[in-house]
Design an enzyme around this catalytic site. Structure first.
Site, mmCIF file in Angstrom:
data_model
loop_
_atom_site.group_PDB
_atom_site.id
_atom_site.type_symbol
_atom_site.label_atom_id
_atom_site.label_comp_id
_atom_site.label_asym_id
_atom_site.label_seq_id
_atom_site.Cartn_x
_atom_site.Cartn_y
_atom_site.Cartn_z
ATOM 1 C CD GLU A 235 11.426 -7.494 -0.177
ATOM 2 O OE1 GLU A 235 10.894 -6.502 0.359
ATOM 3 O OE2 GLU A 235 10.807 -8.544 -0.441
ATOM 4 C CG ASN B 298 19.040 10.198 -17.865
ATOM 5 O OD1 ASN B 298 19.635 9.344 -17.208
ATOM 6 N ND2 ASN B 298 18.051 10.903 -17.328
ATOM 7 N NE ARG C 52 16.028 16.036 -7.016
ATOM 8 C CZ ARG C 52 15.432 14.903 -6.654
ATOM 9 N NH1 ARG C 52 14.573 14.912 -5.657
ATOM 10 N NH2 ARG C 52 15.692 13.781 -7.275
ATOM 11 N NE ARG D 75 14.082 7.371 -7.851
ATOM 12 C CZ ARG D 75 13.654 7.588 -9.069
ATOM 13 N NH1 ARG D 75 12.973 6.672 -9.686
ATOM 14 N NH2 ARG D 75 13.919 8.725 -9.684
ATOM 15 C CG ASP E 284 16.775 10.723 -8.804
ATOM 16 O OD1 ASP E 284 17.357 11.497 -9.590
ATOM 17 O OD2 ASP E 284 15.567 10.810 -8.552
HETATM 18 C C1 FPP Z 1 20.344 11.173 -11.616
HETATM 19 O O1 FPP Z 1 20.420 12.388 -10.885
HETATM 20 C C2 FPP Z 1 21.678 10.773 -12.034
HETATM 21 C C3 FPP Z 1 22.078 10.638 -13.314
HETATM 22 C C4 FPP Z 1 21.200 10.887 -14.478
HETATM 23 C C5 FPP Z 1 23.453 10.274 -13.667
HETATM 24 C C6 FPP Z 1 24.150 9.359 -12.727
HETATM 25 C C7 FPP Z 1 25.601 9.512 -12.933
HETATM 26 C C8 FPP Z 1 26.540 9.445 -11.973
HETATM 27 C C9 FPP Z 1 26.283 9.060 -10.590
HETATM 28 C C10 FPP Z 1 27.948 9.783 -12.282
HETATM 29 C C11 FPP Z 1 28.566 9.049 -13.401
HETATM 30 C C12 FPP Z 1 28.426 7.592 -13.230
HETATM 31 C C13 FPP Z 1 29.376 6.715 -13.539
HETATM 32 C C14 FPP Z 1 29.063 5.282 -13.432
HETATM 33 C C15 FPP Z 1 30.695 7.120 -13.977
HETATM 34 P P1 FPP Z 1 19.649 13.643 -11.474
HETATM 35 O O2 FPP Z 1 20.589 14.404 -12.332
HETATM 36 O O3 FPP Z 1 18.410 13.197 -12.166
HETATM 37 O O4 FPP Z 1 19.318 14.443 -10.169
HETATM 38 P P2 FPP Z 1 18.013 15.317 -9.927
HETATM 39 O O5 FPP Z 1 16.852 14.364 -9.883
HETATM 40 O O6 FPP Z 1 18.273 15.966 -8.613
HETATM 41 O O7 FPP Z 1 17.904 16.292 -11.046
#
Ligand code: FPP
Length: 277
Positions: A226, A87, A43, A207, A39
């Protein structure tokens, strides 16, 4: 040299990193299964004045570094929450960007995953992903199918409630057909109907970005995992902090709802003495 800036293949691994990994291995048990809620990409990007997709792109570097360092440490299963059911409610430009990034990443990383003897699998409603993503996933899953060193599972269009709902539906169908009776439904049976059926429950959940939530991840499977929660945004989460998370895990006293080893006996002895006196 800062480890943060490095994403390494085994051959390029620095002596410093090898020593650090040795310390991690000798200081306690390595979690068999690590699951990560990645996550904070959005940001991270916004703080730098960039669009959210920039953060997702940077997040791929962390995916590579954490995947390879987990394999080097002897972690057997790594599950990454890459795209949740929820998402799909994001703006379509971000969803499309993420899907393109997934295709690009699979294309770029396939050989390297294979060389590192890592097997790719997925959980989730992957049939909801664009055709190109499904096709690339199938190709990389097939390419890496016989790899043994570590299993990398991407949770894509996944949610814990969806997983449990599907398991309940399928168990109900088996009951309806007379293949199982309601009395046979126990933890093991439910576990065997989940998308993670062949995988042990996560020992450690990480996380990033400081949120204290599970966000509909592996709801059934993480009953006794954990938790390690860090303020670090995912694009900044690299192997040096993974080692910290494992050190923290190694200090935990995992009791699974029981009392400490040996405590059971002394407790019952003292209870017996009380009753006798
Ligand atoms: C959460 O951050 C992240 C995601 C919804 C996507 C995760 C994807 C990647 C790390 C890249 C692609 C992955 C692979 C396996 C190719 P957020 O966008 O919710 O961040 P925020 O909470 O700051 O808005």
């Amino acid at each position: 040299m800062s480890l943060k800036s490095l994403s390494l293949t085994d051959n390029q691994q620095t002596e410093e990193d090898k020593k650090l990994q040795q310390q991690v291995k000798s200081s306690g048990a390595i979690p068999k299964h690590i699951a990560v809620i990645m996550d904070g990409n959005g940001r991270w990007a916004q703080k730098k004045g960039n669009i959210r997709l920039f953060g997702h792109k940077a997040g791929v570097e962390s995916v590579r570094d954490i995947t390879e360092s987990c394999a080097q440490l002897g972690v057997e299963y790594l599950t990454l929450y890459a795209f949740s059911t929820e998402n799909w409610n994001r703006p379509s430009a971000e969803i499309n960007g993420l899907m393109r990034l997934l295709v690009q990443t699979l294309r770029n990383e396939a050989e390297r995953l294979n060389k590192n003897d890592i097997k790719l699998v997925t959980i989730g409603q992957t049939e909801r992903l664009p055709g190109k993503c499904q096709q690339m996933l199938e190709e990389v899953i097939e390419l890496t199918a016989d790899n043994k060193r570590m299993q990398l599972c991407l949770a894509l269009s996944y949610s814990g409630r969806w997983d449990i709902k599907e398991a309940v539906k399928n168990i109900a169908k088996e009951v309806e057909k007379g293949n199982i009776t309601p009395d046979q439904i126990d933890d093991d049976l439910i576990g065997s109907f989940l998308s993670t059926a062949s995988v042990p429950d996560p020992d450690l959940i990480i996380r990033t970005s400081g949120e204290f939530r599970i966000s509909n991840f592996l709801l059934w499977q993480l009953a006794y995992s954990e938790l390690y929660i860090t303020e670090t945004y995912w694009p900044d989460f690299r192997r040096d902090e993974l080692y910290q998370a494992i050190f923290s895990f190694q200090k935990r006293d995992r009791r699974y709802g029981k009392v400490k080893n040996g405590h059971n006996k002394s407790m019952s002895a003292s209870v017996i003495n009380q009753i006798r006196s």
